[in-house]
Write an enzyme that holds these catalytic residues in place. Structure first.
Site, PDB file in Angstrom:
ATOM      1  N   GLU A 218      22.946  44.026  28.971  1.00 24.29           N
ATOM      2  CA  GLU A 218      23.595  43.221  30.006  1.00 24.29           C
ATOM      3  C   GLU A 218      24.027  41.917  29.356  1.00 24.29           C
ATOM      4  OE1 GLU A 218      24.352  44.409  32.776  1.00 24.29           O
ATOM      5  OE2 GLU A 218      23.099  46.192  32.849  1.00 24.29           O
ATOM      6  N   CYS A 252      25.616  34.201  33.916  1.00 26.17           N
ATOM      7  CA  CYS A 252      26.463  35.104  33.140  1.00 26.17           C
ATOM      8  C   CYS A 252      27.672  35.589  33.929  1.00 26.17           C
ATOM      9  CB  CYS A 252      25.669  36.292  32.620  1.00 26.17           C
ATOM     10  SG  CYS A 252      24.911  37.298  33.916  1.00 26.17           S
TER      11      CYS A 252
END
Length: 464
Positions: A218, A252
């Site tokens: 991720e 993010c």
């Protein structure tokens, strides 16, 4: 740290987990359900300590800590507890008539012993949410919290030690650059789950490849936000401010740069200024606005401020690791500010007249983790969904797609491999095992030699 606990102690943890998994202790529904409930209870018992740790590491307000960390974990836990039984049931599949009398099933097997590596920006949620998937899937787990959020790493270790035997779930502390390669080189995990930067993701994938260890990565990238001309700008401005400046931009999936139709650009900029001041006051208070994680990141972000014109914000205080919410214009698309993932409270703004211009800029940093579009035009919405490859995103909002456990979260291309959340977390930490069962009361015999005259019958079943 491995050096602190000793090599033999670390190997003992790994060997004990392997033995515990092989014992079958983690396989039953009741065991997995009990562990999820125990995890939920121990988090509830330590809520305030978790809030205090997040405040110490990142200056997170309790509201933000609950909404983006602890509350998100509760949502995942509740979802897993409610649905675990149905997830674990074998899935019956259709069977071709040529295989009569047979039935087909997909069983979900645990992977085994897994490693979960967390980042510093959401150091609780991004460690515990994957753990929920690992527990639901029936695995043993080694957790590596981020050393850059030491207060949270400490409370996580306390929680895990309090509720789990290290032969089932263990925590390893220390400098990730040293600990992780040593962990992975000395032992083959059945899955490595990593959340963090793209360069570190590459390094982990390279180490994993040597042992054919599967990975879920991720990562991040430059997530664009586009504001078309036909939108409610007040609504857009509020949601962009919230999405960009939550956790001081250290998210993010935060909007990394903003593209707004030139006919609405000036108005949107003024509204972003207005709502930033309303949400955080003109000098963001110490309680409601986060701080940069450390001096190294602070210096990087401060250097970005020299790569264009600051049109709002830009104030910095190194002693407090404070960088104000900032808007910038006239940033070269080749500047580090537009080639690196910003991961801070700085938002470059660009105007556009045609969709072609927006696609050209997006394609400079392809495959973003997130994509945000503000529009009231369904054709425009469909145009971007079809044209842009991204992990996930929102129409007329930011960030909140992460809050739906029915949606997978993950990247594409440079922004990551694999996905999780909700049932997708269970799927991430299990493997599909195909099983076909044939009854014994009938056997056509077509597959057995001699084959003379059987080809015609075979063609009836396996038509071309």
């Amino acid at each position: 740290m491995i050096a602190e606990i000793g090599h033999s102690a670390f190997h003992s943890i790994i060997n004990n987990q392997a033995a515990y998994f092989k014992s079958g202790a983690t396989l039953s529904y009741q065991f997995r359900l009990d562990q999820l409930k125990r995890l939920k209870q121990v988090i509830r018992n330590n809520e305030q300590a978790i809030f205090d740790a997040l405040n110490k590491d990142l200056n997170k307000h309790e509201f933000e800590s609950y909404s983006t960390e602890v509350g998100v974990v509760y949502e995942e836990l509740n979802f897993a507890i409610k649905n675990l039984k149905s997830w674990m049931k074998p899935e019956r599949q259709s069977t071709p008539f040529a295989l009569f009398p047979s039935s087909s099933y997909i069983h979900k097997d645990p992977l085994g012993c897994v490693l979960i590596i967390a980042p510093w920006n959401y150091p609780f949620q991004l460690l515990i949410n994957p753990l929920i998937g690992a527990i639901a899937g029936g695995n043993c787990t080694v957790l590596k919290p981020s050393e850059l959020a030491p207060a949270t790493a400490e409370i996580v270790e306390k929680i895990i030690t309090e509720v789990f035997d290290p032969a089932y779930v263990a925590t390893i502390q220390g400098d990730g650059a040293q600990v992780i390669p040593e962990i992975m080189n000395s032992h083959r995990f059945d899955l490595v789950f990593f959340t963090g930067s793209i360069p570190v993701g590459y390094a982990i994938a390279e180490i994993a490849a040597k042992k054919l260890t599967p990975v879920i990565l991720e990562l991040g990238g430059k997530s664009p936000c586009i504001v078309d001309k036909d939108v409610d700008l007040h609504n857009a401005a509020k949601r962009i401010v919230w999405g960009k400046f939550t956790n001081a931009g250290q998210t993010c999936v935060a909007p990394d740069y903003l593209m707004v139709h030139n006919s609405r650009k000036k108005e949107l900029i003024e509204l972003i200024k207005k709502y930033t001041n309303e949400f955080y006051t003109e000098t963001p208070s110490s309680g409601d606005y986060g701080r940069i994680i450390n001096k190294r990141r602070f210096t990087t972000l401060k250097n970005y401020l020299e790569q264009g014109n600051i049109i709002f914000g830009g104030q910095t205080t190194e002693e407090e690791l404070y960088i104000a919410p900032t808007l910038m214009e006239n940033v070269s698309i080749d500047a580090p500010l537009m080639t690196d993932e910003i991961f801070g409270p700085i938002l470059p703004v660009y105007g556009f007249d045609s969709y072609k211009e927006t696609l050209a800029l997006i394609n400079k940093n392809a495959n973003p983790l997130a994509f945000y579009l503000f529009t009231s035009n369904k054709e425009t919405e469909q145009f971007y969904i079809n044209k842009v490859s991204f992990g996930g995103g929102c129409i007329n909002n930011t960030l909140i797609h992460l809050g739906n456990p029915h949606l997978p979260f993950g990247g594409v291309g440079n922004s990551g491999i694999g996905y999780y959340h909700g049932k997708f977390s269970f799927d991430a930490f299990t493997r599909m095992k195909a099983v076909l069962k044939t009854q014994t009361w009938f056997d056509s015999g077509i597959q057995y030699a001699p084959f003379k005259e059987k080809i015609k019958l075979l063609r009836m079943f396996l038509r071309y």
